[in-house]
Design a protein around this motif. Structure first.
Motif, PDB file in Angstrom:
ATOM      1  N   LEU A 171     -11.133  -1.263   8.007  1.00 56.79           N
ATOM      2  CA  LEU A 171     -11.070  -2.366   7.044  1.00 56.79           C
ATOM      3  C   LEU A 171     -12.156  -3.413   7.311  1.00 56.79           C
ATOM      4  CD1 LEU A 171      -7.177  -2.735   6.862  1.00 56.79           C
ATOM      5  CD2 LEU A 171      -8.663  -1.951   5.008  1.00 56.79           C
ATOM      6  N   ARG A 172     -12.479  -3.631   8.578  1.00 52.96           N
ATOM      7  CA  ARG A 172     -13.507  -4.624   8.924  1.00 52.96           C
ATOM      8  C   ARG A 172     -14.896  -3.999   9.039  1.00 52.96           C
ATOM      9  NH1 ARG A 172     -11.179  -9.735   9.991  1.00 52.96           N
ATOM     10  NH2 ARG A 172     -13.368 -10.364   9.949  1.00 52.96           N
ATOM     11  N   GLN A 173     -15.003  -2.702   8.753  1.00 55.69           N
ATOM     12  CA  GLN A 173     -16.296  -1.985   8.748  1.00 55.69           C
ATOM     13  C   GLN A 173     -17.048  -2.131  10.073  1.00 55.69           C
ATOM     14  OE1 GLN A 173     -18.425  -1.476   5.047  1.00 55.69           O
ATOM     15  NE2 GLN A 173     -17.468  -3.315   4.233  1.00 55.69           N
ATOM     16  N   GLY A 197     -15.508  -7.704   5.302  1.00 57.56           N
ATOM     17  CA  GLY A 197     -14.268  -7.036   5.708  1.00 57.56           C
ATOM     18  C   GLY A 197     -13.112  -7.272   4.754  1.00 57.56           C
ATOM     19  N   ARG A 198     -12.103  -6.431   4.909  1.00 58.79           N
ATOM     20  CA  ARG A 198     -10.829  -6.623   4.193  1.00 58.79           C
ATOM     21  C   ARG A 198      -9.792  -7.009   5.238  1.00 58.79           C
ATOM     22  NH1 ARG A 198     -10.370  -0.871   1.123  1.00 58.79           N
ATOM     23  NH2 ARG A 198      -8.183  -1.485   0.918  1.00 58.79           N
ATOM     24  N   GLU A 199      -9.008  -8.065   4.983  1.00 59.27           N
ATOM     25  CA  GLU A 199      -8.007  -8.483   5.965  1.00 59.27           C
ATOM     26  C   GLU A 199      -6.776  -7.572   5.876  1.00 59.27           C
ATOM     27  OE1 GLU A 199      -7.147 -12.679   6.204  1.00 59.27           O
ATOM     28  OE2 GLU A 199      -9.205 -13.175   5.626  1.00 59.27           O
ATOM     29  N   VAL A 200      -6.236  -7.241   7.045  1.00 60.26           N
ATOM     30  CA  VAL A 200      -5.069  -6.351   7.078  1.00 60.26           C
ATOM     31  C   VAL A 200      -3.910  -6.988   6.313  1.00 60.26           C
ATOM     32  CG1 VAL A 200      -3.468  -5.092   8.571  1.00 60.26           C
ATOM     33  CG2 VAL A 200      -5.815  -5.441   9.330  1.00 60.26           C
ATOM     34  N   MET A 235       1.432  -3.014  12.170  1.00 68.05           N
ATOM     35  CA  MET A 235       0.790  -3.438  10.922  1.00 68.05           C
ATOM     36  C   MET A 235       1.463  -4.700  10.376  1.00 68.05           C
ATOM     37  SD  MET A 235      -1.537  -1.403  11.134  1.00 68.05           S
ATOM     38  CE  MET A 235      -2.580  -1.784   9.771  1.00 68.05           C
ATOM     39  N   GLU A 236       2.774  -4.786  10.562  1.00 66.93           N
ATOM     40  CA  GLU A 236       3.467  -6.021  10.147  1.00 66.93           C
ATOM     41  C   GLU A 236       3.020  -7.208  10.986  1.00 66.93           C
ATOM     42  OE1 GLU A 236       7.560  -5.276   7.769  1.00 66.93           O
ATOM     43  OE2 GLU A 236       7.728  -5.549   9.931  1.00 66.93           O
ATOM     44  N   GLY A 237       2.753  -6.938  12.258  1.00 71.62           N
ATOM     45  CA  GLY A 237       2.245  -7.993  13.138  1.00 71.62           C
ATOM     46  C   GLY A 237       0.930  -8.570  12.600  1.00 71.62           C
ATOM     47  N   PHE A 238       0.141  -7.716  11.984  1.00 72.33           N
ATOM     48  CA  PHE A 238      -1.117  -8.165  11.356  1.00 72.33           C
ATOM     49  C   PHE A 238      -0.849  -8.901  10.042  1.00 72.33           C
ATOM     50  CE2 PHE A 238      -3.656  -4.872  13.750  1.00 72.33           C
ATOM     51  CZ  PHE A 238      -4.723  -5.657  14.102  1.00 72.33           C
ATOM     52  N   GLY A 239       0.391  -8.794   9.545  1.00 74.17           N
ATOM     53  CA  GLY A 239       0.730  -9.473   8.292  1.00 74.17           C
ATOM     54  C   GLY A 239       0.702  -8.598   7.062  1.00 74.17           C
ATOM     55  N   ALA A 240       0.523  -7.278   7.248  1.00 74.46           N
ATOM     56  CA  ALA A 240       0.468  -6.381   6.085  1.00 74.46           C
ATOM     57  C   ALA A 240       1.845  -6.231   5.454  1.00 74.46           C
ATOM     58  CB  ALA A 240      -0.037  -5.008   6.515  1.00 74.46           C
ATOM     59  N   LYS A 241       1.850  -5.871   4.168  1.00 68.66           N
ATOM     60  CA  LYS A 241       3.102  -5.465   3.522  1.00 68.66           C
ATOM     61  C   LYS A 241       3.257  -3.970   3.811  1.00 68.66           C
ATOM     62  CE  LYS A 241       5.476  -4.830  -0.773  1.00 68.66           C
ATOM     63  NZ  LYS A 241       5.412  -4.646  -2.195  1.00 68.66           N
ATOM     64  N   LEU A 272       6.837  10.090  -2.673  1.00 66.58           N
ATOM     65  CA  LEU A 272       5.451  10.024  -2.203  1.00 66.58           C
ATOM     66  C   LEU A 272       4.549   9.464  -3.297  1.00 66.58           C
ATOM     67  CD1 LEU A 272       4.730  13.290  -0.176  1.00 66.58           C
ATOM     68  CD2 LEU A 272       4.553  10.933   0.619  1.00 66.58           C
ATOM     69  N   ASP A 273       4.846   9.854  -4.552  1.00 66.72           N
ATOM     70  CA  ASP A 273       4.022   9.357  -5.663  1.00 66.72           C
ATOM     71  C   ASP A 273       4.068   7.829  -5.742  1.00 66.72           C
ATOM     72  OD1 ASP A 273       3.282  11.880  -6.240  1.00 66.72           O
ATOM     73  OD2 ASP A 273       4.267  12.024  -8.194  1.00 66.72           O
ATOM     74  N   ASP A 274       5.253   7.255  -5.516  1.00 68.14           N
ATOM     75  CA  ASP A 274       5.371   5.790  -5.502  1.00 68.14           C
ATOM     76  C   ASP A 274       4.490   5.195  -4.405  1.00 68.14           C
ATOM     77  OD1 ASP A 274       7.113   5.760  -7.573  1.00 68.14           O
ATOM     78  OD2 ASP A 274       8.923   5.499  -6.353  1.00 68.14           O
ATOM     79  N   LEU A 275       4.544   5.857  -3.238  1.00 66.12           N
ATOM     80  CA  LEU A 275       3.745   5.348  -2.110  1.00 66.12           C
ATOM     81  C   LEU A 275       2.252   5.439  -2.436  1.00 66.12           C
ATOM     82  CD1 LEU A 275       4.405   5.687   1.611  1.00 66.12           C
ATOM     83  CD2 LEU A 275       2.187   6.457   0.803  1.00 66.12           C
ATOM     84  N   TYR A 276       1.833   6.585  -3.009  1.00 66.77           N
ATOM     85  CA  TYR A 276       0.414   6.748  -3.361  1.00 66.77           C
ATOM     86  C   TYR A 276      -0.018   5.668  -4.366  1.00 66.77           C
ATOM     87  CZ  TYR A 276       0.751  11.423  -1.251  1.00 66.77           C
ATOM     88  OH  TYR A 276       0.940  12.454  -0.381  1.00 66.77           O
ATOM     89  N   ALA A 277       0.881   5.338  -5.294  1.00 69.01           N
ATOM     90  CA  ALA A 277       0.524   4.384  -6.359  1.00 69.01           C
ATOM     91  C   ALA A 277       0.377   2.960  -5.821  1.00 69.01           C
ATOM     92  CB  ALA A 277       1.579   4.420  -7.459  1.00 69.01           C
ATOM     93  N   GLN A 278       1.117   2.643  -4.732  1.00 64.92           N
ATOM     94  CA  GLN A 278       1.150   1.249  -4.272  1.00 64.92           C
ATOM     95  C   GLN A 278       0.281   0.937  -3.060  1.00 64.92           C
ATOM     96  OE1 GLN A 278       5.220  -0.305  -3.766  1.00 64.92           O
ATOM     97  NE2 GLN A 278       5.936   1.284  -5.168  1.00 64.92           N
ATOM     98  N   ALA A 279      -0.014   1.968  -2.245  1.00 67.59           N
ATOM     99  CA  ALA A 279      -0.604   1.685  -0.930  1.00 67.59           C
ATOM    100  C   ALA A 279      -2.124   1.535  -0.960  1.00 67.59           C
ATOM    101  CB  ALA A 279      -0.225   2.800   0.049  1.00 67.59           C
ATOM    102  N   ASP A 280      -2.622   0.545  -0.211  1.00 66.53           N
ATOM    103  CA  ASP A 280      -4.065   0.398  -0.001  1.00 66.53           C
ATOM    104  C   ASP A 280      -4.497   1.204   1.224  1.00 66.53           C
ATOM    105  OD1 ASP A 280      -4.469  -1.770  -2.014  1.00 66.53           O
ATOM    106  OD2 ASP A 280      -3.064  -2.800  -0.680  1.00 66.53           O
ATOM    107  N   VAL A 281      -3.551   1.357   2.168  1.00 62.78           N
ATOM    108  CA  VAL A 281      -3.793   2.147   3.383  1.00 62.78           C
ATOM    109  C   VAL A 281      -2.652   3.159   3.475  1.00 62.78           C
ATOM    110  CG1 VAL A 281      -3.846   2.087   5.910  1.00 62.78           C
ATOM    111  CG2 VAL A 281      -4.883   0.214   4.609  1.00 62.78           C
ATOM    112  N   ILE A 282      -2.981   4.417   3.756  1.00 64.98           N
ATOM    113  CA  ILE A 282      -1.938   5.449   3.883  1.00 64.98           C
ATOM    114  C   ILE A 282      -2.081   6.096   5.253  1.00 64.98           C
ATOM    115  CG2 ILE A 282      -1.136   7.687   2.997  1.00 64.98           C
ATOM    116  CD1 ILE A 282      -2.077   6.723   0.210  1.00 64.98           C
ATOM    117  N   SER A 283      -1.005   6.037   6.060  1.00 63.24           N
ATOM    118  CA  SER A 283      -1.074   6.586   7.413  1.00 63.24           C
ATOM    119  C   SER A 283      -0.023   7.674   7.587  1.00 63.24           C
ATOM    120  CB  SER A 283      -0.884   5.466   8.438  1.00 63.24           C
ATOM    121  OG  SER A 283      -1.237   5.922   9.717  1.00 63.24           O
TER     122      SER A 283
END
Ligand code: NAD
Ligand code: COI
Length: 332
Positions: free
Chosen positions: A118-120, A140-143, A164-170, A192-203
């Motif tokens: 995210l911070r390249q 960069g993009r903030e977490v 990731m929550e510690g970083f403040g992500a949803k 999974l489709d809901d997750l794909y539609a909403q997530a900026d990061v997928i782990s």
């Protein structure tokens, strides 16, 4: 009683010594060699063996151990997919693994790499090494601005969620076997489709099974948001590498973290310096500024390695003394 351990690396030796010192009644011997039909003879006289390798535990290898009277085998890792279970059952093998040695090791690595993408930081490192100290266009993009979608909320997925929550992500998650506590807290999306539609990061934090082979493919990538980041510190087989390369080329995928690769066996954990690199596709990925490749090292910490060694020896000690091991593996 005697335990013989195969393929002990230098970084494991202190922990073998630690276990051995604490168990003076058990004789411990080891080699750095892998377990094969030929090397099995080295375990002669032992009651059980402690092992780890990516190489298959073939019918011949298991037979060679059984010929020495050894049928109690304790793995220092999780995966048991490289064991000929039919032969193991036929020979009456008892097998154990270490299913949980340090979820934090893998989760922490995945989180670090997510933040780096995210911070390249790879782009910045390359620029700085070349004397280009300008800011733009490496913004960069903030977490905390990301929705992070976690696939698989087992031991590792849960720790990754916390970090990731510690970083403040949803954080949102998907798992066919929902954890009641996480469900109460409202993390799960319905599909999974809901997750794909909403997530900026997928782990990914799921095991590789027949059902989820290449779950990240052209179709699933098409369902993801533009500029998605994909993180795979789980298993290479989960990801169709060619589809990810297409997504990187088109700009659909902002960045890709890979600690595992579908063709990694025989390539990762080898020294290719001064030799021809054996996999063009992997080399292309390594060379990209928005791809972070690590050679299956997410697990590789002092904490994890110590637990892998100590727990495997504990298990094997129980087996050779006719006791129930803490983490037996289903044989057959
Ligand atoms: P775990 O068994 O505790 O959790 C796995 C979770 O995945 C479970 O909750 C399960 O219900 C869920 N799951 C299974 N199939 C799914 C699917 N199709 N979609 C969504 N969820 C699904 O395992 P863990 O200890 O968290 O480990 C996860 C994976 O991490 C392992 O299977 C292994 O592949 C990988 N791993 C990688 C390293 C490394 O060094 N890179 C080290 C250890 C483990
Ligand atoms: C596992 O334990 O399943 C891993 O992925 C780590 C292994 C390479 C020791």
């Amino acid at each position: 009683k005697k335990i013989f351990a195969f393929s002990i690396r230098k970084d494991e030796e202190p922990y073998v010594k630690e276990w051995s010192d604490e168990h003076p009644n058990v004789e411990v011997e080891y080699t750095s060699e892998l377990l094969t039909p030929e090397t099995a003879k080295k375990a002669k006289g032992a009651d059980g063996v402690v092992v780890y390798q990516q190489l298959d535990y073939t019918a011949d290898t298991l037979q060679a151990l059984a010929d020495e009277g050894i049928t109690k085998m304790s793995l220092r890792n999780v995966g048991v997919d490289n064991i000929d279970m039919t032969k193991a059952k036929e020979l009456g093998f008892e097998i154990t693994n270490v299913p949980v040695y340090s979820p934090n090791a893998i989760a922490e690595h995945a989180a670090i790499q997510t933040a780096r993408i995210l911070r390249q930081t790879k782009v910045l490192d390359e620029k700085i090494a070349n004397g280009d100290l300008r800011w733009a266009p490496t913004i960069g993009r903030e977490v905390r601005d990301q929705t992070v979608g976690v696939i698989g909320t087992g031991h590792i997925g849960q720790v990754y969620m916390q970090i990731m929550e510690g970083f403040g992500a949803k954080v949102i998650a998907y798992d066919p076997f929902e954890n009641p506590e996480l469900k109460k807290q409202g993390y799960y999306v319905d599909s999974l489709d809901d997750l794909y539609a909403q997530a900026d990061v997928i782990s990914l934090h799921v095991p590789a099974t027949k059902e989820n082979f290449h779950m990240i493919n052209r179709e699933s990538i098409a369902k993801m948001k533009d500029n998605v980041v994909i993180v795979n510190c789980s298993r290479g087989a989960l990801v169709d590498t060619d589809a990810v390369i297409e997504g990187l080329d088109s700009g659909k995928i902002f960045g890709f973290v890979m600690d595992t690769y579908e063709d990694e066996v025989g390539i990762f954990n080898e020294d290719w310096r001064g030799k021809e690199f054996p996999d063009k596709r992997l080399k292309d990925l390594i060379d990209r500024s928005n791809v972070l490749v690590t050679p299956h090292t997410a697990f590789y910490t002092t904490h994890a390695v110590r637990n892998m060694v100590l727990k495997a020896f504990d298990n094997n000690c129980k087996l050779i003394n006719g006791q129930k091991a803490d983490t037996p593996v289903k044989v057959g």
